[in-house]
Design a protein around this motif. Structure first.
Motif, PDB file in Angstrom:
ATOM      1  N   LEU A 122       0.869  -1.172   0.000  1.00  0.00           N
ATOM      2  CA  LEU A 122       0.000   0.000   0.000  1.00  0.00           C
ATOM      3  C   LEU A 122       0.905   1.222   0.000  1.00  0.00           C
ATOM      4  O   LEU A 122       1.598   1.485   0.982  1.00  0.00           O
ATOM      5  CB  LEU A 122      -0.897  -0.016   1.239  1.00  0.00           C
ATOM      6  CG  LEU A 122      -1.652  -1.335   1.497  1.00  0.00           C
ATOM      7  CD1 LEU A 122      -2.335  -1.305   2.857  1.00  0.00           C
ATOM      8  CD2 LEU A 122      -2.650  -1.606   0.394  1.00  0.00           C
ATOM      9  N   LEU A 123       0.916   1.965  -1.103  1.00  0.00           N
ATOM     10  CA  LEU A 123       1.898   3.026  -1.312  1.00  0.00           C
ATOM     11  C   LEU A 123       1.256   4.409  -1.261  1.00  0.00           C
ATOM     12  O   LEU A 123       0.115   4.597  -1.704  1.00  0.00           O
ATOM     13  CB  LEU A 123       2.600   2.846  -2.665  1.00  0.00           C
ATOM     14  CG  LEU A 123       3.194   1.463  -2.940  1.00  0.00           C
ATOM     15  CD1 LEU A 123       3.915   1.469  -4.289  1.00  0.00           C
ATOM     16  CD2 LEU A 123       4.126   1.020  -1.821  1.00  0.00           C
ATOM     17  N   LEU A 124       2.024   5.376  -0.759  1.00  0.00           N
ATOM     18  CA  LEU A 124       1.546   6.752  -0.665  1.00  0.00           C
ATOM     19  C   LEU A 124       1.823   7.493  -1.963  1.00  0.00           C
ATOM     20  O   LEU A 124       2.966   7.588  -2.413  1.00  0.00           O
ATOM     21  CB  LEU A 124       2.239   7.477   0.493  1.00  0.00           C
ATOM     22  CG  LEU A 124       1.758   8.902   0.759  1.00  0.00           C
ATOM     23  CD1 LEU A 124       0.289   8.918   1.169  1.00  0.00           C
ATOM     24  CD2 LEU A 124       2.609   9.553   1.844  1.00  0.00           C
ATOM     25  N   ASP A 125       0.768   8.018  -2.558  1.00  0.00           N
ATOM     26  CA  ASP A 125       0.876   8.798  -3.800  1.00  0.00           C
ATOM     27  C   ASP A 125       0.402  10.215  -3.499  1.00  0.00           C
ATOM     28  O   ASP A 125      -0.658  10.648  -3.925  1.00  0.00           O
ATOM     29  CB  ASP A 125       0.023   8.152  -4.892  1.00  0.00           C
ATOM     30  CG  ASP A 125       0.234   8.795  -6.259  1.00  0.00           C
ATOM     31  OD1 ASP A 125       1.144   9.643  -6.375  1.00  0.00           O
ATOM     32  OD2 ASP A 125      -0.514   8.459  -7.194  1.00  0.00           O
ATOM     33  N   ASP A 126       1.194  10.950  -2.703  1.00  0.00           N
ATOM     34  CA  ASP A 126       0.787  12.290  -2.287  1.00  0.00           C
ATOM     35  C   ASP A 126       1.410  13.346  -3.181  1.00  0.00           C
ATOM     36  O   ASP A 126       2.007  13.044  -4.219  1.00  0.00           O
ATOM     37  CB  ASP A 126       1.139  12.530  -0.816  1.00  0.00           C
ATOM     38  CG  ASP A 126       2.647  12.517  -0.565  1.00  0.00           C
ATOM     39  OD1 ASP A 126       3.417  12.386  -1.537  1.00  0.00           O
ATOM     40  OD2 ASP A 126       3.049  12.649   0.606  1.00  0.00           O
ATOM     41  N   ASP A 127       1.259  14.621  -2.788  1.00  0.00           N
ATOM     42  CA  ASP A 127       1.732  15.716  -3.655  1.00  0.00           C
ATOM     43  C   ASP A 127       3.183  16.094  -3.388  1.00  0.00           C
ATOM     44  O   ASP A 127       3.663  17.093  -3.895  1.00  0.00           O
ATOM     45  CB  ASP A 127       0.831  16.945  -3.507  1.00  0.00           C
ATOM     46  CG  ASP A 127       0.691  17.393  -2.060  1.00  0.00           C
ATOM     47  OD1 ASP A 127       1.621  17.144  -1.268  1.00  0.00           O
ATOM     48  OD2 ASP A 127      -0.345  17.974  -1.713  1.00  0.00           O
ATOM     49  N   THR A 128       3.900  15.320  -2.580  1.00  0.00           N
ATOM     50  CA  THR A 128       5.310  15.617  -2.318  1.00  0.00           C
ATOM     51  C   THR A 128       6.249  14.711  -3.100  1.00  0.00           C
ATOM     52  O   THR A 128       7.461  14.740  -2.897  1.00  0.00           O
ATOM     53  CB  THR A 128       5.644  15.487  -0.817  1.00  0.00           C
ATOM     54  OG1 THR A 128       5.633  14.107  -0.451  1.00  0.00           O
ATOM     55  CG2 THR A 128       4.655  16.261   0.042  1.00  0.00           C
ATOM     56  N   GLY A 129       5.694  13.868  -3.973  1.00  0.00           N
ATOM     57  CA  GLY A 129       6.537  12.974  -4.752  1.00  0.00           C
ATOM     58  C   GLY A 129       6.929  11.709  -4.027  1.00  0.00           C
ATOM     59  O   GLY A 129       7.907  11.054  -4.397  1.00  0.00           O
ATOM     60  N   SER A 130       6.166  11.319  -2.998  1.00  0.00           N
ATOM     61  CA  SER A 130       6.501  10.115  -2.240  1.00  0.00           C
ATOM     62  C   SER A 130       6.500   8.874  -3.120  1.00  0.00           C
ATOM     63  O   SER A 130       7.371   8.001  -2.977  1.00  0.00           O
ATOM     64  CB  SER A 130       5.514   9.926  -1.084  1.00  0.00           C
ATOM     65  OG  SER A 130       5.655  10.938  -0.119  1.00  0.00           O
ATOM     66  N   LEU A 131       5.528   8.784  -4.030  1.00  0.00           N
ATOM     67  CA  LEU A 131       5.415   7.579  -4.835  1.00  0.00           C
ATOM     68  C   LEU A 131       6.667   7.357  -5.671  1.00  0.00           C
ATOM     69  O   LEU A 131       7.177   6.230  -5.760  1.00  0.00           O
ATOM     70  CB  LEU A 131       4.181   7.648  -5.727  1.00  0.00           C
ATOM     71  CG  LEU A 131       3.934   6.390  -6.575  1.00  0.00           C
ATOM     72  CD1 LEU A 131       3.640   5.189  -5.681  1.00  0.00           C
ATOM     73  CD2 LEU A 131       2.785   6.610  -7.560  1.00  0.00           C
ATOM     74  N   ALA A 132       7.184   8.413  -6.269  1.00  0.00           N
ATOM     75  CA  ALA A 132       8.387   8.268  -7.100  1.00  0.00           C
ATOM     76  C   ALA A 132       9.561   7.782  -6.261  1.00  0.00           C
ATOM     77  O   ALA A 132      10.344   6.927  -6.696  1.00  0.00           O
ATOM     78  CB  ALA A 132       8.722   9.602  -7.764  1.00  0.00           C
TER      79      ALA A 132
END
Length: 318
Positions: free
Chosen positions: A207-217
């Motif tokens: 379960l991955l975080l895809d937030d607006d700080t670029g965590s997913l990348a």
């Protein structure tokens, strides 16, 4: 030779703009709501509307676009705000009696994204209030790209961000690293471990975080680097969603440490992932623009606080 009396007939009429009008302008620009601006200013919604209308008529400029639901700055209003807000706050700070903290009184606008606002700001603001009681920190809660723009435009004195891709027009002070961690239920077989190796996540439902700080990348890069394949990946924009999904046994979460407040410690364990993968938590401001005295006090306090933060995304109380 020109007649001085005659030439004065053609001079532009003097503007009659009050500090109250300018204060209403700055307050409305920040709250984007006549009701909230009125509450913040101690006046009615209609008084705010009237004051803004009179200001626009006096300077012959439209500062806001208004709809039934939204109030937004025009390009002209945005440019004026960047010039006027510091002047209004400096004037108010000068006229206001100094308190006992030794810091220049004033209002400091700090822009910050939602994840950091939930995980980092509460302790940070409490620390600022204790150390700088004469300084009011106003939080502008926006997505990270908007945070950077608010700082660039001067609408925010500073911003709290996670290592942005570009720092154009900004100066940054790295505060401390924000490491990635695995999140598991207390009943999970890994719950008693001190840390996890990235390779242990192979074949696991993630379960991955895809937030607006670029965590997913950052997470995907680490997974690829350590050969984590064959895992089902689900993406969520809120750390709280990952925490609840993990608690329900639907997978192993991967989150930055600054989101740890979203995880119930009675139900979930956060395990540092090794080799460590971290991005810097940063304080940013406009390059080439000196901070006002009150903002400089907040900046210095945050930087000093971060030096006491070791292995955690929380600002320590100092």
């Amino acid at each position: 030779m020109s007649d001085p009396d005659h030439s004065s007939d053609h001079a532009a009429p003097a503007l009659s703009v009050s500090l109250h009008q300018l204060r209403l302008f700055v307050t409305l620009a920040r709250h984007r709501s006549f009701t909230r601006a009125g509450d913040a200013s101690g006046v009615t919604q209609s008084a705010v509307s009237r004051g803004i209308r009179e200001l626009e008529e006096e300077i012959a400029l439209r500062l806001f676009d208004r709809t039934t639901r939204h109030v937004t700055l025009t390009d002209t209003g945005r440019k004026l705000l960047a010039r006027v807000a510091p002047l209004v706050e400096e004037l108010e700070a000068t006229l206001r009696p100094h308190g006992k903290s030794g810091a220049e009184p004033g209002v400091v606008n700090l822009a910050c994204g939602g994840g950091l606002a939930a995980g980092v700001l509460p302790a940070l603001l409490a620390s600022c209030r204790a150390r700088l009681p004469d300084v009011t920190v106003v939080v502008l809660d926006r997505p990270q790209n908007a945070v950077l723009q608010l700082v660039r435009s001067g609408e925010a004195d500073m911003g709290l961000v996670i290592a942005p891709d570009t720092l154009d027009e900004l100066s940054a002070e790295p505060l401390y690293p924000d490491a990635l961690a695995a999140v598991v239920p207390v009943s999970h077989r890994w719950a008693g471990a001190a840390a996890l190796d990235w390779r242990q996540l192979r074949g696991t439902s993630l379960l991955l975080l895809d937030d607006d700080t670029g965590s997913l990348a950052a997470i995907e890069a680490a997974l690829a680097l350590h050969g984590v394949s064959g895992a089902v990946r689900q993406r969520f924009t809120q750390a709280a969603a990952i925490a609840h999904m993990t608690q329900a046994g639907l997978g192993v979460g991967v989150l930055p440490m600054h989101t740890r407040t979203a995880c119930n410690p009675a139900a979930l364990h956060l395990l540092p992932l090794n080799p460590a993968t971290a991005r810097a938590l940063m304080l940013v401001r406009r390059r080439g623009h000196a901070l006002r005295a009150s903002a400089a006090s907040v900046w210095s306090h945050v930087v000093a606080s971060s030096s006491h933060t070791v292995g955690s995304s929380q600002i320590a109380e100092v």
